[in-house]
Design a protein around this motif. Structure first.
Motif, PDB file in Angstrom:
ATOM      1  N   ALA A 167      18.177  57.469  69.482  1.00 57.28           N
ATOM      2  CA  ALA A 167      18.990  58.088  70.389  1.00 57.28           C
ATOM      3  C   ALA A 167      18.052  58.947  71.583  1.00 57.28           C
ATOM      4  CB  ALA A 167      19.551  59.260  69.689  1.00 57.28           C
ATOM      5  N   ARG A 168      16.667  58.703  71.225  1.00 59.44           N
ATOM      6  CA  ARG A 168      15.782  59.447  72.247  1.00 59.44           C
ATOM      7  C   ARG A 168      15.237  58.287  72.988  1.00 59.44           C
ATOM      8  NH1 ARG A 168      14.484  62.788  67.775  1.00 59.44           N
ATOM      9  NH2 ARG A 168      12.756  61.607  67.377  1.00 59.44           N
ATOM     10  N   ILE A 169      15.663  57.223  72.895  1.00 63.53           N
ATOM     11  CA  ILE A 169      14.862  56.124  73.640  1.00 63.53           C
ATOM     12  C   ILE A 169      15.673  56.208  75.261  1.00 63.53           C
ATOM     13  CG2 ILE A 169      14.788  53.619  74.316  1.00 63.53           C
ATOM     14  CD1 ILE A 169      15.263  53.221  71.241  1.00 63.53           C
ATOM     15  N   PRO A 170      14.840  56.320  76.112  1.00 65.18           N
ATOM     16  CA  PRO A 170      15.298  56.759  77.567  1.00 65.18           C
ATOM     17  C   PRO A 170      16.250  55.601  78.322  1.00 65.18           C
ATOM     18  CG  PRO A 170      12.776  56.576  77.719  1.00 65.18           C
ATOM     19  CD  PRO A 170      13.347  56.428  76.176  1.00 65.18           C
ATOM     20  N   ASP A 171      15.703  54.335  77.932  1.00 60.43           N
ATOM     21  CA  ASP A 171      16.463  53.029  78.640  1.00 60.43           C
ATOM     22  C   ASP A 171      17.669  53.081  78.174  1.00 60.43           C
ATOM     23  OD1 ASP A 171      16.858  49.973  78.427  1.00 60.43           O
ATOM     24  OD2 ASP A 171      16.244  50.806  80.339  1.00 60.43           O
ATOM     25  N   PRO A 172      18.862  53.164  78.674  1.00 65.52           N
ATOM     26  CA  PRO A 172      20.208  53.082  78.090  1.00 65.52           C
ATOM     27  C   PRO A 172      20.622  51.658  77.320  1.00 65.52           C
ATOM     28  CG  PRO A 172      20.409  53.843  80.266  1.00 65.52           C
ATOM     29  CD  PRO A 172      19.125  53.449  80.242  1.00 65.52           C
ATOM     30  N   ALA A 173      20.113  50.581  77.884  1.00 64.89           N
ATOM     31  CA  ALA A 173      20.265  49.464  77.185  1.00 64.89           C
ATOM     32  C   ALA A 173      19.422  49.426  75.958  1.00 64.89           C
ATOM     33  CB  ALA A 173      20.088  48.115  78.028  1.00 64.89           C
ATOM     34  N   ARG A 174      18.260  49.568  76.083  1.00 64.62           N
ATOM     35  CA  ARG A 174      17.384  49.471  74.588  1.00 64.62           C
ATOM     36  C   ARG A 174      17.937  50.383  73.653  1.00 64.62           C
ATOM     37  NH1 ARG A 174      11.301  49.342  75.896  1.00 64.62           N
ATOM     38  NH2 ARG A 174      11.264  48.572  73.824  1.00 64.62           N
ATOM     39  N   ARG A 175      18.271  51.676  74.142  1.00 61.43           N
ATOM     40  CA  ARG A 175      19.192  52.689  73.176  1.00 61.43           C
ATOM     41  C   ARG A 175      20.259  52.064  72.679  1.00 61.43           C
ATOM     42  NH1 ARG A 175      19.098  56.736  76.592  1.00 61.43           N
ATOM     43  NH2 ARG A 175      21.199  56.280  76.972  1.00 61.43           N
ATOM     44  N   ALA A 176      20.877  51.657  73.147  1.00 60.24           N
ATOM     45  CA  ALA A 176      22.186  50.836  72.961  1.00 60.24           C
ATOM     46  C   ALA A 176      21.898  49.825  71.612  1.00 60.24           C
ATOM     47  CB  ALA A 176      23.048  50.359  73.764  1.00 60.24           C
ATOM     48  N   SER A 177      20.858  49.076  72.331  1.00 59.18           N
ATOM     49  CA  SER A 177      20.668  47.848  71.268  1.00 59.18           C
ATOM     50  C   SER A 177      19.969  48.361  69.754  1.00 59.18           C
ATOM     51  CB  SER A 177      19.491  46.887  71.915  1.00 59.18           C
ATOM     52  OG  SER A 177      18.988  45.963  71.060  1.00 59.18           O
ATOM     53  N   ALA A 178      19.069  49.452  70.067  1.00 58.88           N
ATOM     54  CA  ALA A 178      18.744  50.217  68.707  1.00 58.88           C
ATOM     55  C   ALA A 178      19.784  50.583  67.901  1.00 58.88           C
ATOM     56  CB  ALA A 178      17.821  51.163  69.032  1.00 58.88           C
ATOM     57  N   LEU A 179      20.620  51.161  68.369  1.00 55.68           N
ATOM     58  CA  LEU A 179      21.767  51.936  67.901  1.00 55.68           C
ATOM     59  C   LEU A 179      22.820  50.893  67.294  1.00 55.68           C
ATOM     60  CD1 LEU A 179      22.351  55.022  70.149  1.00 55.68           C
ATOM     61  CD2 LEU A 179      21.550  55.069  67.839  1.00 55.68           C
ATOM     62  N   ARG A 180      22.973  49.892  67.757  1.00 53.80           N
ATOM     63  CA  ARG A 180      23.776  48.830  67.562  1.00 53.80           C
ATOM     64  C   ARG A 180      23.182  48.116  66.092  1.00 53.80           C
ATOM     65  NH1 ARG A 180      23.750  42.995  67.346  1.00 53.80           N
ATOM     66  NH2 ARG A 180      25.762  42.187  67.554  1.00 53.80           N
ATOM     67  N   GLU A 181      21.833  48.077  66.136  1.00 56.48           N
ATOM     68  CA  GLU A 181      21.411  47.481  64.789  1.00 56.48           C
ATOM     69  C   GLU A 181      21.478  48.541  63.693  1.00 56.48           C
ATOM     70  OE1 GLU A 181      20.352  44.360  64.249  1.00 56.48           O
ATOM     71  OE2 GLU A 181      20.944  44.108  66.550  1.00 56.48           O
ATOM     72  N   ILE A 182      21.634  49.719  63.881  1.00 56.70           N
ATOM     73  CA  ILE A 182      21.679  50.832  63.101  1.00 56.70           C
ATOM     74  C   ILE A 182      23.283  50.964  62.396  1.00 56.70           C
ATOM     75  CG2 ILE A 182      21.369  53.080  62.510  1.00 56.70           C
ATOM     76  CD1 ILE A 182      19.024  53.434  64.642  1.00 56.70           C
ATOM     77  N   THR A 203      27.856  54.553  66.310  1.00 55.53           N
ATOM     78  CA  THR A 203      28.493  53.753  67.527  1.00 55.53           C
ATOM     79  C   THR A 203      28.986  54.541  68.818  1.00 55.53           C
ATOM     80  OG1 THR A 203      28.874  51.743  66.359  1.00 55.53           O
ATOM     81  CG2 THR A 203      30.084  52.057  68.399  1.00 55.53           C
ATOM     82  N   ALA A 204      29.641  55.856  68.148  1.00 54.38           N
ATOM     83  CA  ALA A 204      30.276  56.776  69.086  1.00 54.38           C
ATOM     84  C   ALA A 204      29.346  57.411  69.958  1.00 54.38           C
ATOM     85  CB  ALA A 204      31.074  57.829  68.068  1.00 54.38           C
ATOM     86  N   THR A 205      28.060  57.390  69.647  1.00 53.94           N
ATOM     87  CA  THR A 205      26.932  58.424  70.453  1.00 53.94           C
ATOM     88  C   THR A 205      26.389  57.265  71.673  1.00 53.94           C
ATOM     89  OG1 THR A 205      25.033  57.137  69.045  1.00 53.94           O
ATOM     90  CG2 THR A 205      25.991  59.303  68.277  1.00 53.94           C
ATOM     91  N   ILE A 206      26.766  56.092  71.837  1.00 55.41           N
ATOM     92  CA  ILE A 206      26.612  55.304  72.796  1.00 55.41           C
ATOM     93  C   ILE A 206      27.250  55.744  74.097  1.00 55.41           C
ATOM     94  CG2 ILE A 206      26.356  52.980  73.463  1.00 55.41           C
ATOM     95  CD1 ILE A 206      25.800  52.141  70.717  1.00 55.41           C
ATOM     96  N   ASP A 207      26.956  55.870  75.125  1.00 53.28           N
ATOM     97  CA  ASP A 207      27.343  56.331  76.314  1.00 53.28           C
ATOM     98  C   ASP A 207      28.311  55.570  77.126  1.00 53.28           C
ATOM     99  OD1 ASP A 207      26.128  58.951  75.980  1.00 53.28           O
ATOM    100  OD2 ASP A 207      24.398  58.323  77.231  1.00 53.28           O
ATOM    101  N   ASN A 208      27.699  54.168  77.035  1.00 52.56           N
ATOM    102  CA  ASN A 208      28.553  53.101  77.979  1.00 52.56           C
ATOM    103  C   ASN A 208      29.474  52.551  76.939  1.00 52.56           C
ATOM    104  OD1 ASN A 208      28.936  50.274  78.672  1.00 52.56           O
ATOM    105  ND2 ASN A 208      27.162  50.678  80.220  1.00 52.56           N
ATOM    106  N   ALA A 209      30.883  52.595  77.765  1.00 51.28           N
ATOM    107  CA  ALA A 209      32.028  52.129  77.041  1.00 51.28           C
ATOM    108  C   ALA A 209      31.859  50.831  76.719  1.00 51.28           C
ATOM    109  CB  ALA A 209      33.513  52.655  77.755  1.00 51.28           C
ATOM    110  N   GLY A 210      31.506  49.946  77.576  1.00 50.29           N
ATOM    111  CA  GLY A 210      31.611  48.747  77.576  1.00 50.29           C
ATOM    112  C   GLY A 210      30.497  48.202  76.267  1.00 50.29           C
ATOM    113  N   MET A 211      29.390  48.694  76.293  1.00 52.64           N
ATOM    114  CA  MET A 211      28.490  48.453  75.124  1.00 52.64           C
ATOM    115  C   MET A 211      29.116  48.971  74.093  1.00 52.64           C
ATOM    116  SD  MET A 211      24.670  49.327  76.657  1.00 52.64           S
ATOM    117  CE  MET A 211      24.140  48.658  77.965  1.00 52.64           C
ATOM    118  N   ARG A 212      29.612  49.961  74.023  1.00 48.00           N
ATOM    119  CA  ARG A 212      30.327  50.608  72.663  1.00 48.00           C
ATOM    120  C   ARG A 212      31.516  49.430  72.147  1.00 48.00           C
ATOM    121  NH1 ARG A 212      30.956  55.321  74.416  1.00 48.00           N
ATOM    122  NH2 ARG A 212      33.209  55.046  75.156  1.00 48.00           N
TER     123      ARG A 212
END
Length: 67
Positions: free
Chosen positions: A11-26, A43-52
């Protein structure tokens, strides 16, 4: 405890795409473990609706495959 630590770190990864990718795996780990609630919470913690939405689709596919 390890998964919770990983989630907090991801959740602390600054790059949104990398953060979403890490959270996806979790989230997928939680889904594979049968913990749908935790998967959706992550999944709900991801800001980007498309990625979510993409992750929610992957979660649904994972849960369907698990039976």
């Amino acid at each position: 405890m390890l998964v919770e630590d990983a989630t907090l770190s991801a959740a602390r990864i600054p790059d949104p795409a990398r953060r979403a990718s890490a959270l996806r795996e979790i989230a997928l780990f939680h889904a594979a473990d049968g913990n749908t609630r935790a998967a959706l919470l992550v999944t709900a913690t991801i800001d980007n609706a498309g990625m979510r939405a993409d992750i929610e689709l992957a979660l649904a596919e994972s849960l369907l495959a698990a039976g």
